[in-house]
Design a protein around this motif. Structure first.
Motif, PDB file in Angstrom:
ATOM      1  N   ILE A 122       0.837  -1.201   0.000  1.00 41.17           N
ATOM      2  CA  ILE A 122       0.000   0.000   0.000  1.00 41.17           C
ATOM      3  C   ILE A 122       0.875   1.255   0.000  1.00 41.17           C
ATOM      4  O   ILE A 122       0.496   2.273  -0.566  1.00 41.17           O
ATOM      5  N   GLU A 123       2.082   1.153   0.556  1.00 44.04           N
ATOM      6  CA  GLU A 123       3.030   2.274   0.472  1.00 44.04           C
ATOM      7  C   GLU A 123       3.399   2.546  -0.984  1.00 44.04           C
ATOM      8  O   GLU A 123       3.808   3.643  -1.328  1.00 44.04           O
ATOM      9  N   GLN A 124       3.266   1.558  -1.855  1.00 47.73           N
ATOM     10  CA  GLN A 124       3.611   1.698  -3.276  1.00 47.73           C
ATOM     11  C   GLN A 124       2.386   2.110  -4.099  1.00 47.73           C
ATOM     12  O   GLN A 124       2.217   1.686  -5.229  1.00 47.73           O
ATOM     13  N   LYS A 125       1.493   2.874  -3.517  1.00 48.84           N
ATOM     14  CA  LYS A 125       0.320   3.441  -4.196  1.00 48.84           C
ATOM     15  C   LYS A 125      -0.744   2.412  -4.545  1.00 48.84           C
ATOM     16  O   LYS A 125      -1.366   2.477  -5.592  1.00 48.84           O
ATOM     17  N   GLY A 126      -0.955   1.458  -3.679  1.00 50.60           N
ATOM     18  CA  GLY A 126      -2.013   0.482  -3.904  1.00 50.60           C
ATOM     19  C   GLY A 126      -3.195   0.744  -2.989  1.00 50.60           C
ATOM     20  O   GLY A 126      -3.066   1.396  -1.955  1.00 50.60           O
ATOM     21  N   LEU A 127      -4.357   0.236  -3.370  1.00 52.89           N
ATOM     22  CA  LEU A 127      -5.549   0.381  -2.532  1.00 52.89           C
ATOM     23  C   LEU A 127      -5.729  -0.811  -1.605  1.00 52.89           C
ATOM     24  O   LEU A 127      -6.083  -0.656  -0.445  1.00 52.89           O
TER      25      LEU A 127
END
Length: 183
Positions: free
Chosen positions: A147-152
């Protein structure tokens, strides 16, 4: 009296043609083939990126972030996420943190559809025999790292298949950041 023989009789013409064809064939077979061109190396420049990777504390109760540098040739979201998960599988540098999987355990494969991650856990993860807190940390450290890598959210698979659970952890629904808040 002898009968004069024709120099260009059909037999002599065919024999001469066969002789010429065999000489040409012999030369073609003995010719050294051309040296092939070596393939061109595609040396892509690797970039160093900082990513936040999550591990656990020694009591296996809280998530602990560690900022790491990964080398990627492509800076697309999936490549960076896979690099972060590869670092996650190798464990933390900080000795006060615990890695969630034993050393040498293969890293899961990460796939991306839109902003939804799919993590394919190797079959070895089903044999870890963790308790409920260890299973939760396994899934939550991966979820928070991704999620830190722009995931939902993160959907977990095992061996490429949808499964209902990993140990006692329900895998029928995707994990979101709220499912893995620190206690």
């Amino acid at each position: 009296m002898s009968v004069p023989r024709k120099l260009f009789s059909p037999f002599n013409v065919v024999a001469a043609a066969l002789l010429a064809a065999s000489v040409l064939a012999l030369q073609a077979v003995q010719r050294t083939p051309p040296t092939p061109e070596p393939p061109k190396l595609d040396l892509t420049e690797r970039q160093a990126l900082k990513v936040k990777v999550y591990f656990t504390d020694p009591q296996v109760q809280n998530l602990k972030p560690e900022t790491r540098t990964v080398q990627v040739s492509r800076t697309n979201t999936r490549s960076v996420a896979q690099a972060a998960v590869d670092v996650w599988a190798r464990g933390p540098y900080d000795k006060s943190f615990l890695g969630v999987v034993p050393a040498g355990t293969p890293a899961p494969k990460v796939y991306l559809r839109g902003q939804h991650y799919y993590v394919d856990l190797p079959d070895a993860y089903t044999k870890l025999r963790y308790g409920p807190s260890g299973e939760r940390m396994l899934l939550c450290t991966l979820t928070r790292t991704l999620i830190e890598q722009k995931g939902l959210d993160v959907t977990f698979l095992v061996g490429g298949q949808n499964v209902e659970a990993l140990g006692r952890m329900d895998l029928t629904q995707p994990f979101a950041a709220g499912d893995c808040a620190d206690q």
